[in-house]
Design a protein around this motif. Structure first.
Motif, PDB file in Angstrom:
ATOM      1  N   UNK A   1       8.385   0.479   0.018  1.00 46.60           N
ATOM      2  CA  UNK A   1       7.021   0.997  -0.263  1.00 46.60           C
ATOM      3  C   UNK A   1       6.484   1.614   0.974  1.00 46.60           C
ATOM      4  N   UNK A   2       5.828   2.937   0.782  1.00 45.85           N
ATOM      5  CA  UNK A   2       5.180   3.498   1.782  1.00 45.85           C
ATOM      6  C   UNK A   2       3.964   2.755   2.051  1.00 45.85           C
ATOM      7  N   UNK A   3       3.487   2.822   3.155  1.00 42.99           N
ATOM      8  CA  UNK A   3       2.107   1.899   3.786  1.00 42.99           C
ATOM      9  C   UNK A   3       1.474   2.649   4.752  1.00 42.99           C
ATOM     10  N   UNK A   4       0.169   2.899   4.798  1.00 39.34           N
ATOM     11  CA  UNK A   4      -0.295   3.509   6.070  1.00 39.34           C
ATOM     12  C   UNK A   4      -1.028   2.458   6.793  1.00 39.34           C
ATOM     13  N   UNK A   5      -0.377   2.248   7.948  1.00 38.02           N
ATOM     14  CA  UNK A   5      -0.769   1.058   9.072  1.00 38.02           C
ATOM     15  C   UNK A   5      -1.685   1.499   9.861  1.00 38.02           C
ATOM     16  N   UNK A   6      -2.793   0.971  10.311  1.00 38.97           N
ATOM     17  CA  UNK A   6      -3.923   1.348  11.156  1.00 38.97           C
ATOM     18  C   UNK A   6      -3.476   0.438  12.517  1.00 38.97           C
ATOM     19  N   UNK A  14       4.308   3.876   7.497  1.00 36.93           N
ATOM     20  CA  UNK A  14       5.545   3.434   7.710  1.00 36.93           C
ATOM     21  C   UNK A  14       6.067   2.844   6.200  1.00 36.93           C
ATOM     22  N   UNK A  15       7.426   2.572   6.462  1.00 38.99           N
ATOM     23  CA  UNK A  15       8.150   1.777   5.442  1.00 38.99           C
ATOM     24  C   UNK A  15       7.819   0.378   5.507  1.00 38.99           C
ATOM     25  N   UNK A  24       1.565  -7.031   4.179  1.00 31.65           N
ATOM     26  CA  UNK A  24       2.780  -6.066   4.494  1.00 31.65           C
ATOM     27  C   UNK A  24       3.439  -6.346   5.740  1.00 31.65           C
ATOM     28  N   UNK A  25       4.876  -6.063   5.509  1.00 33.40           N
ATOM     29  CA  UNK A  25       5.309  -6.281   6.725  1.00 33.40           C
ATOM     30  C   UNK A  25       6.201  -4.990   7.134  1.00 33.40           C
ATOM     31  N   UNK A  26       6.164  -4.437   8.560  1.00 35.34           N
ATOM     32  CA  UNK A  26       6.627  -3.163   8.693  1.00 35.34           C
ATOM     33  C   UNK A  26       7.111  -3.260  10.084  1.00 35.34           C
TER      34      UNK A  26
END
Length: 105
Positions: A1-6, A14-15, A24-26
């Motif tokens: 999944x696509x994730x917006x990490x801060x 990031x994926x 989430x883990x990325x």
């Protein structure tokens, strides 16, 4: 999944995987894999990272353990306001091979 990490106040797309609801883990967008680099992030679904680990398996294990401490599907503001949660998370990461973000940065 696509994730917006801060991370460090900046937004990065990031994926990611979601081993438990809300967490989430990325891969960290600016860290390479290598001994002692802690390139895998564990973060809240709204974007803030919680900790970095050396490998994906460690981050998934941490997510499963943290899932027992709180409902991580809640908004970040509710999780931050949970009495004693930050201390529980800090204690958890003190005993594991990880770098805690010192809150939910």
């Amino acid at each position: 999944m696509e994730h917006v990490a801060i991370i460090d106040g900046q937004h990065h797309t990031v994926d990611a995987i979601e081993p438990v609801p809300g967490l989430r883990v990325y891969k960290h967008p600016h860290r390479d894999y290598g001994i002692g680099t802690y390139p895998v992030c564990l973060g809240h679904h709204e974007g803030r990272h919680i900790a970095r680990t050396e490998c994906t398996a460690d981050a998934i294990d941490a997510a499963r353990d943290l899932a027992e401490m709180a409902d991580w599907t809640q908004p970040e503001t509710e999780i931050q306001a949970a009495p004693g949660l930050a201390e529980k998370v800090a204690d958890y990461f003190a005993g594991h091979n990880a770098i805690w973000a010192g809150g939910y940065r």
